[in-house]
Design a protein around this motif. Structure first.
Motif, PDB file in Angstrom:
ATOM      1  N   UNK A  35      70.840  28.662  29.605  1.00 52.97           N
ATOM      2  CA  UNK A  35      69.490  28.596  29.046  1.00 52.97           C
ATOM      3  C   UNK A  35      69.301  27.392  28.126  1.00 52.97           C
ATOM      4  N   UNK A  36      70.407  26.828  27.632  1.00 52.96           N
ATOM      5  CA  UNK A  36      70.325  25.664  26.748  1.00 52.96           C
ATOM      6  C   UNK A  36      70.685  24.363  27.456  1.00 52.96           C
ATOM      7  N   UNK A  37      70.906  24.429  28.759  1.00 54.66           N
ATOM      8  CA  UNK A  37      71.445  23.267  29.478  1.00 54.66           C
ATOM      9  C   UNK A  37      70.519  22.071  29.413  1.00 54.66           C
ATOM     10  N   UNK A  38      69.213  22.303  29.585  1.00 54.66           N
ATOM     11  CA  UNK A  38      68.246  21.204  29.579  1.00 54.66           C
ATOM     12  C   UNK A  38      67.417  21.304  28.306  1.00 54.66           C
ATOM     13  N   UNK A  39      67.518  20.317  27.451  1.00 49.60           N
ATOM     14  CA  UNK A  39      66.959  20.374  26.103  1.00 49.60           C
ATOM     15  C   UNK A  39      65.449  20.542  26.109  1.00 49.60           C
ATOM     16  N   UNK A  40      64.728  19.849  27.012  1.00 49.09           N
ATOM     17  CA  UNK A  40      63.264  19.938  27.021  1.00 49.09           C
ATOM     18  C   UNK A  40      62.802  21.369  27.297  1.00 49.09           C
ATOM     19  N   UNK A  41      63.423  22.027  28.268  1.00 49.61           N
ATOM     20  CA  UNK A  41      63.051  23.418  28.590  1.00 49.61           C
ATOM     21  C   UNK A  41      63.374  24.340  27.421  1.00 49.61           C
ATOM     22  N   UNK A  42      64.568  24.185  26.880  1.00 51.19           N
ATOM     23  CA  UNK A  42      65.021  25.068  25.806  1.00 51.19           C
ATOM     24  C   UNK A  42      64.169  24.883  24.550  1.00 51.19           C
ATOM     25  N   UNK A  43      63.792  23.636  24.236  1.00 52.03           N
ATOM     26  CA  UNK A  43      62.963  23.370  23.058  1.00 52.03           C
ATOM     27  C   UNK A  43      61.607  24.057  23.196  1.00 52.03           C
ATOM     28  N   UNK A  44      61.018  23.991  24.372  1.00 51.12           N
ATOM     29  CA  UNK A  44      59.718  24.641  24.589  1.00 51.12           C
ATOM     30  C   UNK A  44      59.839  26.155  24.428  1.00 51.12           C
ATOM     31  N   UNK A  45      60.889  26.732  24.997  1.00 52.27           N
ATOM     32  CA  UNK A  45      61.092  28.183  24.894  1.00 52.27           C
ATOM     33  C   UNK A  45      61.285  28.607  23.439  1.00 52.27           C
ATOM     34  N   UNK A  46      62.081  27.834  22.702  1.00 49.23           N
ATOM     35  CA  UNK A  46      62.314  28.155  21.290  1.00 49.23           C
ATOM     36  C   UNK A  46      61.014  28.102  20.496  1.00 49.23           C
ATOM     37  N   UNK A  47      60.189  27.090  20.778  1.00 52.17           N
ATOM     38  CA  UNK A  47      58.918  26.978  20.069  1.00 52.17           C
ATOM     39  C   UNK A  47      58.016  28.171  20.375  1.00 52.17           C
ATOM     40  N   UNK A  48      57.882  28.496  21.654  1.00 56.18           N
ATOM     41  CA  UNK A  48      56.992  29.587  22.049  1.00 56.18           C
ATOM     42  C   UNK A  48      57.476  30.932  21.516  1.00 56.18           C
ATOM     43  N   UNK A  49      58.786  31.082  21.330  1.00 57.70           N
ATOM     44  CA  UNK A  49      59.347  32.340  20.825  1.00 57.70           C
ATOM     45  C   UNK A  49      59.511  32.348  19.309  1.00 57.70           C
ATOM     46  N   UNK A  50      59.054  31.282  18.649  1.00 53.09           N
ATOM     47  CA  UNK A  50      59.126  31.220  17.199  1.00 53.09           C
ATOM     48  C   UNK A  50      60.537  31.131  16.655  1.00 53.09           C
ATOM     49  N   UNK A  51      61.448  30.516  17.401  1.00 48.79           N
ATOM     50  CA  UNK A  51      62.851  30.437  16.979  1.00 48.79           C
ATOM     51  C   UNK A  51      63.267  28.981  16.744  1.00 48.79           C
ATOM     52  N   UNK A  52      62.556  28.321  15.864  1.00 53.64           N
ATOM     53  CA  UNK A  52      62.897  26.932  15.538  1.00 53.64           C
ATOM     54  C   UNK A  52      64.240  26.849  14.827  1.00 53.64           C
ATOM     55  N   UNK A  53      64.641  27.944  14.161  1.00 55.98           N
ATOM     56  CA  UNK A  53      65.923  27.956  13.462  1.00 55.98           C
ATOM     57  C   UNK A  53      67.086  27.781  14.433  1.00 55.98           C
ATOM     58  N   UNK A  54      66.952  28.380  15.622  1.00 58.36           N
ATOM     59  CA  UNK A  54      67.992  28.234  16.643  1.00 58.36           C
ATOM     60  C   UNK A  54      68.014  26.790  17.145  1.00 58.36           C
ATOM     61  N   UNK A  55      66.833  26.243  17.329  1.00 58.80           N
ATOM     62  CA  UNK A  55      66.723  24.892  17.886  1.00 58.80           C
ATOM     63  C   UNK A  55      67.413  23.862  17.002  1.00 58.80           C
ATOM     64  N   UNK A  56      67.295  24.011  15.682  1.00 52.20           N
ATOM     65  CA  UNK A  56      67.900  23.035  14.761  1.00 52.20           C
ATOM     66  C   UNK A  56      69.222  23.551  14.196  1.00 52.20           C
ATOM     67  N   UNK A  57      69.764  24.587  14.821  1.00 55.19           N
ATOM     68  CA  UNK A  57      71.071  25.128  14.441  1.00 55.19           C
ATOM     69  C   UNK A  57      71.133  25.458  12.946  1.00 55.19           C
ATOM     70  N   UNK A  58      70.052  26.154  12.491  1.00 60.54           N
ATOM     71  CA  UNK A  58      69.980  26.617  11.101  1.00 60.54           C
ATOM     72  C   UNK A  58      70.098  25.494  10.062  1.00 60.54           C
TER      73      UNK A  58
END
Length: 427
Positions: free
Chosen positions: A346-369
């Protein structure tokens, strides 16, 4: 106290401590006159370069050299002693001026004769023309390797004249047409550019089979090394670097005489100077457009993962291909993570994963806390949305780099994309 003496048709391309543009000749003269550090101003087109004495490596070209000279302030006197002093000082000044002018024109003649030896096929620029022996001596026989590219090797060197400046010398592969193309592209694309977020090309060598490019030396390596090493770089430093790169691209796309498409924006081609300012480098694949031209047909250029999808559709490309590459790199800067990594699917492609994190409100995961990034929550969300807009599959939906810069600075609202119509190019 001071006056100005213009000399037409000469230039000394090195040694300027400040450049001003756009400028006319009269404001250029006035700026030098009012600047206690300025001894000489060079005016050409709409640029004013201010310099100190002594000058070296002069050449004949379309420019005006404006020398600041001290007016004679010695009062007239009937005293024979004063008269002798005045005559002696005037004679000494004339001899000194004659020596300086002789040295300047000797330098120009030497430069001109050396230039005649090379059958140069590159356009006229404000660059120094080096001999192969000079660069061999500067690099101590091409000893200290800094890195390797597709068409050549970069070596560290020190110029043996002037201020003993450290340089990076790219020695291009003389056996490939691609190397010759990169040489001409670099010289023609950035030979006349000047911006704090571009690596400055100082000169080149085109002697026989030898093709070398001489750049400013960047002491802190590449953005790739900076981002993808431990410990994680500071959030503020990362944001300043991203803004600097964006401003450099605005300059290339909108502020040059004709637009320049870099065609290969990626962290490996962003270098970092001693002040941790990000500088765009490696213009070997760059495409200069004609004046008033907005698109061009050309073969696929760039690096896998950063290449815009329109490259593969046999359609004209625009500066929006750089916007796409910047968007990918902006996500890497935000996350300190490469565009594609092996591991969790699920994290293999950064563009897809970044969009999913944004839509799910999980920016903390995206920037590794990253606490600094999380505390900067509103700008962080803007930046992620800006990156997502940059990688839209349809180039017409991507913002210009000027709008991107305004988005990152918070001057323009960043809407949420209505669809996930962005693309990752693995070709």
């Amino acid at each position: 106290m001071y006056g100005l003496v213009p000399i037409h048709g000469v230039n000394w391309p090195f040694g300027d401590y400040e450049s001003l543009e756009p400028y006319n000749q009269m404001p250029c003269e006035q700026s030098c006159l009012n600047d206690c550090l300025c001894d000489v101003a060079i005016f050409s087109n709409t640029t004013c370069w201010k310099k100190k004495l002594l000058l070296s490596n002069g050449k004949f070209e379309f420019a005006v050299a404006i020398f600041k000279v001290r007016k004679d302030s010695v009062p007239l006197s009937n005293s024979k002693k004063d008269e002798r002093i005045l005559l002696w000082s005037s004679g000494f000044a004339n001899i000194l001026l004659l020596v300086v002018i002789s040295l300047m024109f000797f330098s120009i003649r030497r430069k001109r004769s050396r230039k005649a030896v090379h059958n140069s096929s590159v356009p006229e620029t404000n660059l120094h023309l080096f001999t192969f022996e000079e660069l061999k001596e500067a690099t101590e026989g091409f000893k200290d390797e800094l890195g390797r590219g597709s068409f050549g090797i970069v070596y560290k060197g020190v110029l043996k004249f002037g201020s003993k400046k450290q340089v990076a010398v790219k020695k291009l592969d003389k056996s490939t047409q691609e190397g010759e193309r990169e040489f001409k592209a670099d010289v023609s694309a950035i030979g006349k550019t000047h911006h704090k977020n571009l690596v400055q090309l100082l000169g080149y060598c085109q002697e026989g089979p030898h093709r070398l490019l001489v750049y400013e030396f960047m002491s802190n390596g590449s953005l790739a090394n900076f981002l993808f090493s431990l410990p994680r770089p500071d959030w503020y430093q990362r944001t300043q670097m991203a803004l600097g790169i964006a401003r450099g691209l605005v300059y290339l796309h909108e502020d040059c005489n004709a637009p320049i498409i870099h065609c290969n924006i990626k962290p490996q081609n962003i270098l970092i100077d001693q002040n941790f300012t990000a500088r765009i480098s490696d213009f070997g694949l760059a495409k200069s457009l004609l004046l008033n031209q907005t698109q061009t047909h050309t073969g696929i250029r760039g690096t896998r993962g950063y290449v815009a999808p329109e490259w593969f559709k046999n359609v004209p490309v625009t500066v929006k291909v750089d916007v796409y590459s910047f968007g990918v790199m902006l996500l890497e800067i935000i996350c300190c993570r490469k565009i594609k990594e092996f591991g969790e699917e699920e994290k293999a492609i950064l563009t897809d994963w970044a969009y999913d994190c944004y839509m799910n409100g999980r920016l903390d995961i995206l920037v590794d806390n990253d606490e600094a990034a999380i505390e900067d929550n509103v700008p962080l969300s803007w930046w992620i949305l800006t990156a997502i807009w940059c990688v839209q599959e349809d180039p017409s939906k991507r913002p210009t780099m000027k709008i991107v810069t305004q988005m990152l600075e918070g001057y323009v609202d960043v809407p949420i994309p209505t669809s996930t119509s962005f693309s990752y190019s693995s070709s």
